[in-house]
Design an enzyme around this catalytic site. Structure first.
Site, PDB file in Angstrom:
ATOM      1  N   LYS A 169     -20.572 -37.340  34.742  1.00 34.89           N
ATOM      2  CA  LYS A 169     -20.585 -36.347  33.703  1.00 34.89           C
ATOM      3  C   LYS A 169     -21.945 -36.686  33.043  1.00 34.89           C
ATOM      4  O   LYS A 169     -22.716 -37.615  33.119  1.00 34.89           O
ATOM      5  CB  LYS A 169     -19.521 -36.762  32.926  1.00 34.89           C
ATOM      6  CG  LYS A 169     -18.257 -35.937  33.449  1.00 34.89           C
ATOM      7  CD  LYS A 169     -17.155 -36.257  32.637  1.00 34.89           C
ATOM      8  CE  LYS A 169     -15.825 -35.468  33.223  1.00 34.89           C
ATOM      9  NZ  LYS A 169     -14.565 -35.688  32.452  1.00 34.89           N
ATOM     10  N   ARG A 186     -10.572 -40.625  38.398  1.00 36.22           N
ATOM     11  CA  ARG A 186     -10.950 -39.327  38.962  1.00 36.22           C
ATOM     12  C   ARG A 186     -12.515 -39.086  39.307  1.00 36.22           C
ATOM     13  O   ARG A 186     -13.241 -39.452  38.156  1.00 36.22           O
ATOM     14  CB  ARG A 186     -10.420 -38.199  38.055  1.00 36.22           C
ATOM     15  CG  ARG A 186     -10.530 -36.490  38.759  1.00 36.22           C
ATOM     16  CD  ARG A 186     -10.118 -35.697  37.528  1.00 36.22           C
ATOM     17  NE  ARG A 186     -10.333 -34.218  38.012  1.00 36.22           N
ATOM     18  CZ  ARG A 186     -11.275 -33.518  37.946  1.00 36.22           C
ATOM     19  NH1 ARG A 186     -12.352 -34.019  37.103  1.00 36.22           N
ATOM     20  NH2 ARG A 186     -11.381 -32.380  38.334  1.00 36.22           N
TER      21      ARG A 186
END
Length: 404
Positions: free
Chosen positions: A341, A375
């Site tokens: 991210k 995740r």
């Protein structure tokens, strides 16, 4: 100068305190009484009515702790105040018991405090039934592998839009150690273009139906649309991952409740303005929990996600990462999703395809904070890093104090 081998012992839970006292050879009865005395906690309450704040202050002082309140409480010049309860676990337990008999809603405070103190202790091993597929929570940190069947996801968009390619990647993720697969049919990257429920399901359906016969691990569907979730659950999906925490499509809570499907509720918002960052995020997640509970879901069936990368600046994301353990106070399993991210890219000044090391660092921090599920895109590397961190944090800590 060291005298008698004097040293600091890091104790973060009652379980660790009991282990340390057992190593000394303390009496079992004494251990039960003393374990909570060596473990400090700070518990914050927001906008507490003045009379309740006065009682909490007095009662905390009476058990040997303290309570920080607004400076104007002493002169009664405020109607409400935030309160910080400061004390050991033992003192807070005594406070919780004492206020159960108090008026002005303090009985609820006592029960909530007891629940919170229990929730922030390391969770015991238990089984989560995902519509026939079982996940073991609490023993180790589980790995959720990401499979995007989208043309525009920020990291791997377009790579697995063909059914054969998607199935092959899913099988690879499971071989590399994924305990769960999370399949997404619509990108949720910043400034993404929304797609219709029909188009999203058109991407998901052939892959989901093939994987239900091909792989053994539970399959999660990453969607915030109730109609897509209903079709996926009817087809046999095992859980739902909603990036809007049941709060964008209000039919979503009803759907997961009807199918008794575990649901991941993620914090999300438009913009990055907060009154209190952690307080606002926890408040949002509490509303999501209540929506799920109203439809019959309970306990481990509701999994919370702090929402790294959603409605937060890089600095806010880093603060949430630094305070991950605080999410345990909600009393539900925690999922962490940081893989590749922008928080990592902005911190390290790296493009998407060079963020593996940064992701591994956040995964290890997740283990240290005792999150339940992580995740990720790169399953093999994260699985190994998580397994190593688990061996230190979950399996061994507190057992070998004499050798410290």
């Amino acid at each position: 100068m060291q005298v008698y081998g004097m040293r600091w012992i890091g104790i973060d839970s009652v379980i660790e305190a009991k282990m340390a006292l057992t190593q000394i050879g303390s009496d079992p009865g004494g251990i039960a009484h003393m374990a909570g005395k060596g473990l400090g906690r700070a518990i914050k309450l927001e906008q507490v009515p003045l009379r309740v704040a006065h009682i909490l202050k007095q009662e905390m002082l009476s058990v040997g702790g303290d309570a920080a309140v607004h400076r104007d409480v002493i002169t009664n010049n405020v109607e409400a105040t935030d309160v910080m309860l400061l004390g050991t676990v033992r003192q807070l337990e005594r406070l919780a018991s004492k206020v159960l008999a108090q008026p002005f809603g303090l009985k609820k405070v006592g029960h909530a405090l007891k629940q919170l103190l229990s929730a922030i202790e390391p969770a015991k091993t238990r089984i989560l039934d995902c519509r026939g597929k079982q996940l073991e929570l609490g023993k180790r940190t589980l790995v959720m592998g990401i499979l995007n069947v989208t043309p525009d996801s920020f990291s791997d968009g377009g790579k697995y839009i063909g059914v054969e390619d998607a199935v092959s990647q899913a099988e690879r993720l499971v071989e590399e150690g994924a305990d769960i697969l999370d399949i997404g049919g619509e990108s949720t990257r910043p400034n993404h273009s929304e797609v219709s429920a029909e188009e999203e399901w058109g991407r998901l359906e052939p892959v989901l139906k093939m994987l239900l016969y091909k792989i053994s691990v539970p399959i999660s569907i990453d969607t915030y649309k109730a109609s897509v979730a209903a079709k996926a659950l009817e087809a046999g999906a095992h859980l739902i991952n909603d990036v809007w925490g049941l709060q964008k499509d209000r039919d979503m809570a009803r759907v997961v409740g009807e199918y008794k499907a575990p649901v991941i509720v993620m914090h999300n918002q438009k913009g990055t303005d907060y009154h209190h960052l952690m307080g606002d995020i926890l408040g949002f997640l509490q509303r999501s929990i209540e929506l799920a509970e109203a439809q019959g879901l309970t306990g481990d069936q509701i999994i919370i996600d702090p929402g790294i990368g959603f409605g937060k600046t890089t600095e806010q994301n880093l603060e949430v990462m630094a305070r991950l353990a605080e999410f345990k106070s909600l009393g539900h399993p925690v999922l962490l999703g940081t893989s590749r991210k922008s928080m990592i890219g902005n911190t390290l000044n790296l493009p998407v395809d060079e963020r593996l090391e940064g992701t591994l660092a956040t995964s290890v921090l997740g283990v240290a904070a005792q999150v339940d599920i992580i995740r990720v895109h790169d399953v093999k590397a994260n699985y190994r890093a998580i397994k190593m961190a688990d061996a230190i944090v979950r399996e061994k800590r507190g057992i070998h104090y004499d050798g410290a």
